[in-house]
Design a protein around this motif. Sequence first.
Motif, PDB file in Angstrom:
ATOM      1  N   HIS A   1       3.248  -9.450  -6.860  1.00 15.64           N
ATOM      2  CA  HIS A   1       2.439  -8.908  -5.776  1.00 15.64           C
ATOM      3  C   HIS A   1       1.721  -7.631  -6.223  1.00 15.64           C
ATOM      4  CE1 HIS A   1       6.210  -6.597  -4.981  1.00 15.64           C
ATOM      5  NE2 HIS A   1       5.359  -5.665  -4.635  1.00 15.64           N
ATOM      6  N   ALA A   2       0.722  -7.249  -5.455  1.00 16.84           N
ATOM      7  CA  ALA A   2      -0.098  -6.088  -5.791  1.00 16.84           C
ATOM      8  C   ALA A   2       0.463  -4.830  -5.141  1.00 16.84           C
ATOM      9  CB  ALA A   2      -1.529  -6.319  -5.320  1.00 16.84           C
ATOM     10  N   VAL A   3       0.285  -3.699  -5.814  1.00 13.31           N
ATOM     11  CA  VAL A   3       0.561  -2.374  -5.246  1.00 13.31           C
ATOM     12  C   VAL A   3      -0.717  -1.566  -5.384  1.00 13.31           C
ATOM     13  CG1 VAL A   3       2.023  -0.326  -5.293  1.00 13.31           C
ATOM     14  CG2 VAL A   3       2.935  -2.508  -6.075  1.00 13.31           C
ATOM     15  N   ARG A   4      -1.110  -0.884  -4.286  1.00 21.13           N
ATOM     16  CA  ARG A   4      -2.376  -0.152  -4.312  1.00 21.13           C
ATOM     17  C   ARG A   4      -2.224   1.229  -3.692  1.00 21.13           C
ATOM     18  NH1 ARG A   4      -6.758  -2.669  -1.381  1.00 21.13           N
ATOM     19  NH2 ARG A   4      -5.263  -3.436   0.164  1.00 21.13           N
ATOM     20  N   LEU A   5      -3.006   2.183  -4.178  1.00 25.15           N
ATOM     21  CA  LEU A   5      -3.086   3.518  -3.603  1.00 25.15           C
ATOM     22  C   LEU A   5      -4.296   3.595  -2.692  1.00 25.15           C
ATOM     23  CD1 LEU A   5      -2.472   5.750  -6.774  1.00 25.15           C
ATOM     24  CD2 LEU A   5      -0.788   5.109  -5.030  1.00 25.15           C
ATOM     25  N   ILE A   6      -4.092   4.037  -1.448  1.00 18.69           N
ATOM     26  CA  ILE A   6      -5.211   4.231  -0.526  1.00 18.69           C
ATOM     27  C   ILE A   6      -5.071   5.602   0.130  1.00 18.69           C
ATOM     28  CG2 ILE A   6      -6.435   3.414   1.511  1.00 18.69           C
ATOM     29  CD1 ILE A   6      -5.584   0.622   0.925  1.00 18.69           C
ATOM     30  N   ALA A   7      -6.146   6.389   0.067  1.00 14.80           N
ATOM     31  CA  ALA A   7      -6.184   7.695   0.726  1.00 14.80           C
ATOM     32  C   ALA A   7      -7.028   7.571   1.993  1.00 14.80           C
ATOM     33  CB  ALA A   7      -6.782   8.740  -0.206  1.00 14.80           C
ATOM     34  N   PHE A   8      -6.479   8.021   3.106  1.00 12.90           N
ATOM     35  CA  PHE A   8      -7.170   8.001   4.392  1.00 12.90           C
ATOM     36  C   PHE A   8      -7.487   9.438   4.791  1.00 12.90           C
ATOM     37  CE2 PHE A   8      -4.321   4.341   4.279  1.00 12.90           C
ATOM     38  CZ  PHE A   8      -5.118   3.302   4.719  1.00 12.90           C
ATOM     39  N   GLY A   9      -8.699   9.682   5.258  1.00 14.80           N
ATOM     40  CA  GLY A   9      -9.061  11.032   5.677  1.00 14.80           C
ATOM     41  C   GLY A   9     -10.390  11.038   6.399  1.00 14.80           C
ATOM     42  N   SER A  10     -10.808  12.244   6.828  1.00 15.07           N
ATOM     43  CA  SER A  10     -12.058  12.359   7.590  1.00 15.07           C
ATOM     44  C   SER A  10     -13.286  12.130   6.718  1.00 15.07           C
ATOM     45  CB  SER A  10     -12.139  13.737   8.247  1.00 15.07           C
ATOM     46  OG  SER A  10     -12.068  14.753   7.262  1.00 15.07           O
ATOM     47  N   ALA A  11     -13.131  12.322   5.402  1.00 16.52           N
ATOM     48  CA  ALA A  11     -14.230  12.128   4.458  1.00 16.52           C
ATOM     49  C   ALA A  11     -13.639  11.937   3.079  1.00 16.52           C
ATOM     50  CB  ALA A  11     -15.169  13.336   4.476  1.00 16.52           C
ATOM     51  N   PRO A  12     -14.389  11.357   2.145  1.00 18.68           N
ATOM     52  CA  PRO A  12     -13.890  11.265   0.776  1.00 18.68           C
ATOM     53  C   PRO A  12     -13.591  12.656   0.225  1.00 18.68           C
ATOM     54  CG  PRO A  12     -15.813   9.872   1.066  1.00 18.68           C
ATOM     55  CD  PRO A  12     -15.698  10.704   2.305  1.00 18.68           C
ATOM     56  N   GLY A  13     -12.484  12.775  -0.521  1.00 23.56           N
ATOM     57  CA  GLY A  13     -12.106  14.059  -1.083  1.00 23.56           C
ATOM     58  C   GLY A  13     -12.526  14.183  -2.539  1.00 23.56           C
ATOM     59  N   GLY A  14     -12.110  15.267  -3.164  1.00 26.83           N
ATOM     60  CA  GLY A  14     -12.448  15.494  -4.559  1.00 26.83           C
ATOM     61  C   GLY A  14     -11.361  15.029  -5.504  1.00 26.83           C
ATOM     62  N   ASP A  15     -10.528  14.105  -5.065  1.00 21.74           N
ATOM     63  CA  ASP A  15      -9.398  13.632  -5.862  1.00 21.74           C
ATOM     64  C   ASP A  15      -9.899  12.877  -7.087  1.00 21.74           C
ATOM     65  OD1 ASP A  15      -6.750  13.218  -6.429  1.00 21.74           O
ATOM     66  OD2 ASP A  15      -6.266  12.456  -4.437  1.00 21.74           O
ATOM     67  N   ASP A  16      -9.296  13.166  -8.252  1.00 17.43           N
ATOM     68  CA  ASP A  16      -9.669  12.402  -9.441  1.00 17.43           C
ATOM     69  C   ASP A  16      -8.783  11.172  -9.623  1.00 17.43           C
ATOM     70  OD1 ASP A  16      -7.306  13.632 -10.092  1.00 17.43           O
ATOM     71  OD2 ASP A  16      -7.999  14.503 -11.982  1.00 17.43           O
ATOM     72  N   LEU A  17      -7.897  10.941  -8.644  1.00 14.86           N
ATOM     73  CA  LEU A  17      -7.033   9.769  -8.695  1.00 14.86           C
ATOM     74  C   LEU A  17      -7.839   8.519  -8.344  1.00 14.86           C
ATOM     75  CD1 LEU A  17      -3.948   9.281  -9.166  1.00 14.86           C
ATOM     76  CD2 LEU A  17      -3.692   9.277  -6.688  1.00 14.86           C
ATOM     77  N   ALA A  18      -7.574   7.425  -9.061  1.00 10.75           N
ATOM     78  CA  ALA A  18      -8.331   6.183  -8.840  1.00 10.75           C
ATOM     79  C   ALA A  18      -7.791   5.436  -7.625  1.00 10.75           C
ATOM     80  CB  ALA A  18      -8.257   5.297 -10.081  1.00 10.75           C
TER      81      ALA A  18
ATOM     82  N   ILE B   1       0.848  -1.194   0.000  1.00 10.89           N
ATOM     83  CA  ILE B   1       0.000   0.000   0.000  1.00 10.89           C
ATOM     84  C   ILE B   1       0.881   1.240   0.000  1.00 10.89           C
ATOM     85  CG2 ILE B   1      -1.577   1.386   1.418  1.00 10.89           C
ATOM     86  CD1 ILE B   1      -2.794  -1.245   2.397  1.00 10.89           C
ATOM     87  N   VAL B   2       0.570   2.174  -0.893  1.00 10.78           N
ATOM     88  CA  VAL B   2       1.112   3.523  -0.832  1.00 10.78           C
ATOM     89  C   VAL B   2      -0.031   4.386  -0.310  1.00 10.78           C
ATOM     90  CG1 VAL B   2       2.124   5.448  -2.101  1.00 10.78           C
ATOM     91  CG2 VAL B   2       2.639   3.094  -2.789  1.00 10.78           C
ATOM     92  N   GLY B   3       0.113   4.893   0.911  1.00 11.48           N
ATOM     93  CA  GLY B   3      -0.994   5.583   1.562  1.00 11.48           C
ATOM     94  C   GLY B   3      -0.734   7.054   1.795  1.00 11.48           C
ATOM     95  N   GLU B   4      -1.758   7.859   1.598  1.00 11.92           N
ATOM     96  CA  GLU B   4      -1.733   9.283   1.944  1.00 11.92           C
ATOM     97  C   GLU B   4      -2.727   9.491   3.070  1.00 11.92           C
ATOM     98  OE1 GLU B   4      -0.464  13.409   0.541  1.00 11.92           O
ATOM     99  OE2 GLU B   4       0.342  11.385   0.603  1.00 11.92           O
ATOM    100  N   VAL B   5      -2.332  10.236   4.102  1.00  9.11           N
ATOM    101  CA  VAL B   5      -3.158  10.396   5.299  1.00  9.11           C
ATOM    102  C   VAL B   5      -3.456  11.878   5.520  1.00  9.11           C
ATOM    103  CG1 VAL B   5      -3.351   9.929   7.767  1.00  9.11           C
ATOM    104  CG2 VAL B   5      -2.040   8.368   6.310  1.00  9.11           C
ATOM    105  N   LYS B   6      -4.747  12.192   5.644  1.00  9.24           N
ATOM    106  CA  LYS B   6      -5.184  13.567   5.884  1.00  9.24           C
ATOM    107  C   LYS B   6      -6.143  13.606   7.066  1.00  9.24           C
ATOM    108  CE  LYS B   6      -3.065  15.108   2.273  1.00  9.24           C
ATOM    109  NZ  LYS B   6      -1.754  15.743   2.505  1.00  9.24           N
TER     110      LYS B   6
END
Length: 204
Positions: free
Chosen positions: A138-155, A83-88
């Motif tokens: 193996h799999a690599v995945r993008l996961i964004a963590f935050g207080s609510a879904p954002g307006g990111d156009d990234l899949a 997982i490559v994760g971004e945390v907000k």
Amino acid sequence: MDTAVALIEAYLHINGYFTVAEYPVLESLRRGGTRTATDLDILAFRFPEAGCKVERGGRRVGGPVVFQPDSALGVPAHTADMIVGEVKEGPAHFNPPARDPLVLETALARFGCCPSDTAAAVVKRLLRKGQADTPSGHAVRLIAFGSAPGGDDLAAKVITLGHVIDFLRQHLRRHWNQLGPAQLSQPALAFLALMEKAEKSERT
């Protein structure tokens, strides 16, 4: 360490991942020296059999039951997962530097995910679909963590901080006989355990 990052690190640990938090990606400067291009909030790796029961000499070690990871994570059943994760603390999204192809290629190659000559192709698929399979399988995945879904156009998959807190608290309650007396070193999990103890004391 950022409080929200510590929370996500605890969540991923519970779900069987090894983690590196606030991973710096360095950039070489033309006149010599380096600078930090960005810090990737979370890099995490999970082996496919994480959580299985361990028995030796007729005695079970490491917990009473086989652990099932949180379904919200979408963990691949029989494949190693990175997982490559971004945390907000606010809405979940990836900052522009964290979605820069060169930054991701550098991180995957240096982390040992895939050779530098194949990293560009993996990252291209990763940015387009939010996940990609590497040549090693193996799999690599993008996961964004935050207080609510954002307006990111990234899949990227989005998991809210509220869900993470609920999951961790339910995990603590489910396994309180084992975790309650334990000295928990992970700060976010230790704080949630302290809250649980305080609430249990108020109810008695």
